[in-house]
Design a protein around this motif. Structure first.
Motif, PDB file in Angstrom:
ATOM      1  N   GLU A 239     104.071  65.306   2.950  1.00 22.79           N
ATOM      2  CA  GLU A 239     103.258  65.177   4.153  1.00 22.79           C
ATOM      3  C   GLU A 239     102.804  63.728   4.278  1.00 22.79           C
ATOM      4  OE1 GLU A 239     100.007  67.872   4.329  1.00 22.79           O
ATOM      5  OE2 GLU A 239     101.272  69.673   4.408  1.00 22.79           O
ATOM      6  N   TRP A 251      99.778  63.837  12.059  1.00 24.95           N
ATOM      7  CA  TRP A 251     100.200  64.351  10.755  1.00 24.95           C
ATOM      8  C   TRP A 251     101.612  64.905  10.864  1.00 24.95           C
ATOM      9  CZ3 TRP A 251      98.535  64.271   5.852  1.00 24.95           C
ATOM     10  CH2 TRP A 251      97.217  63.888   5.582  1.00 24.95           C
ATOM     11  N   THR A 277     100.271  68.109  13.358  1.00 27.02           N
ATOM     12  CA  THR A 277      98.915  67.676  13.698  1.00 27.02           C
ATOM     13  C   THR A 277      98.036  68.840  14.122  1.00 27.02           C
ATOM     14  OG1 THR A 277      99.829  65.556  14.426  1.00 27.02           O
ATOM     15  CG2 THR A 277      97.578  66.079  15.111  1.00 27.02           C
ATOM     16  N   LYS A 280      96.944  70.840  11.176  1.00 31.73           N
ATOM     17  CA  LYS A 280      95.914  70.132  10.426  1.00 31.73           C
ATOM     18  C   LYS A 280      94.562  70.233  11.123  1.00 31.73           C
ATOM     19  CE  LYS A 280      97.825  68.276   6.729  1.00 31.73           C
ATOM     20  NZ  LYS A 280      97.289  68.480   5.369  1.00 31.73           N
ATOM     21  N   GLU A 283      93.150  73.636  10.644  1.00 32.23           N
ATOM     22  CA  GLU A 283      92.570  73.784   9.304  1.00 32.23           C
ATOM     23  C   GLU A 283      91.203  73.116   9.222  1.00 32.23           C
ATOM     24  OE1 GLU A 283      95.499  72.083   6.761  1.00 32.23           O
ATOM     25  OE2 GLU A 283      96.862  73.816   6.870  1.00 32.23           O
TER      26      GLU A 283
END
Length: 495
Positions: A239, A251, A277, A280, A283
């Motif tokens: 990553e 990301w 992205t 992410k 999360e």
């Protein structure tokens, strides 16, 4: 080998004629299917494959011409052979009409058995040969498909790869790339350019230009990948972040695989880049929500703990009722805040929730604009309103049918001023000391919200005014214009 039997449909409204046809055609060895009306014939056709239809021209309800027209309208029966039987002399016009309706032949009455058998046999054989030809065509198609199977198999991977690439490009979330390890040449597809926020016309793909787009903290990931491939690693995944020319950080997860020559030396590295992205960010939102839920749960428990610790009563029952009332008030405002995803609560909704347990009819009048309260403000103000309603119902205007209560509020420069005015109830005397619950919870208006509280114990009824900042910035503003001489006393009561 015995030939496969075909179905011959006999249609006539007279049972004697049907029996005669069966006797005549019996020697053909085919399957004879009987229908005594046009409608019954249609039902048979929908359920059974028919080779030849023998139909009487003159039938009640649905004659032979009408039946033929209906049969020909169905795509499945457009080529089915139909022979008309007519007991009357058929004119050329009628004969032409029959052919237009789909007839292939006529048989006059009285029927000559040999002629009828010959005609039926011809069309039955024609049907059988047609079916055989169809089977041969299917076999030919199967052979053609078999011959093209190898070509399809050899191009399947390329087609699947192209489909994946097209889907990735369309979604804008995936790209593929290829790196010639020997010459250093790179090849990017459209999705790769889109992820990195550059265009093929303005961006030259080189190791240096690619590295320039990597987040400074993740440049080592590229160096590590190169080192791993030089050591003999055949696949690598990591990553990393990219820094687009417009400043946006994205990301990504990259997967790469190496191609080697006969000596085992890496000659090419190919890979796929996926923009993660949104995952992410999801999360991060989930983690933030978990922390927020934990924070709110701790706050709610702290408030409940304070209520239990600070509540005083002479009897156990009175203590339980007081605690239960305050906890229920806290629970009600918590429900309101939950329904708004903890964005806030309307003041009128808080008042309505506190009024719900009472049947007061027209004893209470409310006036004020819509006011949205911050969660912390709503919780504290809800507990304060609960104390005011409880005290009024026990000792004040709401304890009698003649009592009246007026609640009005207004907002001026992010400062909420709420007026609580009782009248018509029992004669009010200024208390020598304030009740513990009222003192402690109203003290929170000042200590927690930076607001102010004022009480006027008039003989005709209590007048209470609360000033509550609506924003955190206002909460730090100058003290209220109301008398704050009792603030210290309230703070001591809550401590």
């Amino acid at each position: 080998m015995d030939q496969e039997k075909v179905n011959i449909l006999l249609v006539d409204d007279q049972p004697a004629k049907l029996l005669a046809y069966e006797v005549i055609l019996k020697d053909l060895g085919e399957n004879l299917v009987i229908a005594s009306s046009g409608r019954e014939a249609l039902e048979v056709l929908l359920k059974t494959e028919i080779a030849v239809i023998l139909v009487d021209v003159c039938m009640p309800e649905l004659d032979g011409f009408e039946l033929a027209a209906m049969i020909r309208e169905h795509p499945r029966f457009q080529k089915t052979a139909m022979i008309f039987i007519s007991a009357i002399q058929v004119s050329d016009i009628d004969r032409l009409r029959g052919y237009e309706m789909g007839a292939v032949d006529y048989v006059p009455v009285p029927v000559v058995p040999e002629v009828l058998r010959a005609k039926i046999k011809v069309f039955a054989e024609l049907y059988r040969k047609t079916r055989e030809l169809e089977r041969l065509n299917h076999e030919l198609e199967d052979r053609v498909r078999a011959r093209t199977a190898e070509l399809e198999a050899s191009t399947a991977k390329l087609r699947e790869s192209e489909q994946r690439r097209s889907m990735a490009i369309a979604a804008g979330k995936m790209g593929s790339w290829d790196w010639d390890w020997i010459s250093g040449d790179w090849m990017w597809d459209e999705g790769q350019y889109r992820i990195f926020g550059v265009s093929p016309e303005d961006f030259e793909v080189t190791p240096a230009s690619v590295q320039a787009l990597l987040h400074p903290d993740d440049v080592d990931q590229l160096r590590k990948a190169i080192a791993e491939f030089n050591k003999g690693t055949r696949a690598y995944e990591t990553e990393f972040r990219i820094l687009r020319p417009d400043g946006e950080v994205r990301w990504c997860v990259g997967t790469a695989a190496a191609t080697t020559d006969e000596s085992g030396r890496v000659v090419r590295v190919s890979g796929v880049t996926v923009d993660i992205t949104e995952r992410k960010r999801a999360e991060e939102r989930q983690n933030l929500l978990a922390r927020e839920v934990d924070h709110r749960a701790k706050n709610a428990l702290a408030l409940a703990q304070s209520i239990v610790r600070l509540t005083r009563a002479d009897e156990v029952k009175a203590y339980v009722n007081a605690v239960e009332g305050r906890i229920n008030a806290l629970a009600r405002v918590h429900t309101i805040l939950s329904l708004s995803s903890w964005q806030g609560a309307e003041l009128s909704r808080l008042i309505d929730e506190e009024l719900a347990p009472y049947s007061l009819g027209d004893q209470i009048k409310l006036a004020g604009p819509e006011v949205q309260l911050l969660p912390a403000t709503a919780q504290t103000l809800a507990l304060a309103l609960h104390e005011l309603f409880t005290n009024s119902a026990k000792y004040g205007a709401l304890s009698t049918r003649s009592g009246r209560l007026a609640i009005d509020w207004q907002v001026d420069e992010e400062l909420l001023t709420l007026s609580w005015e009782e009248s018509g109830g029992p004669l009010v005397k200024t208390p020598k000391s304030r009740g513990f619950g009222t003192r402690s919870l109203l003290a929170s208006i000042e200590s927690q919200l930076g607001g102010q509280a004022q009480f006027d114990w008039r003989a005709e009824g209590l007048l209470c005014r609360l000033e509550v900042p609506l924003t955190r910035k206002t909460a730090a503003a100058a003290p209220s214009k109301f008398d704050t001489a009792g603030a210290a006393e309230l703070q001591r009561a809550s401590g």
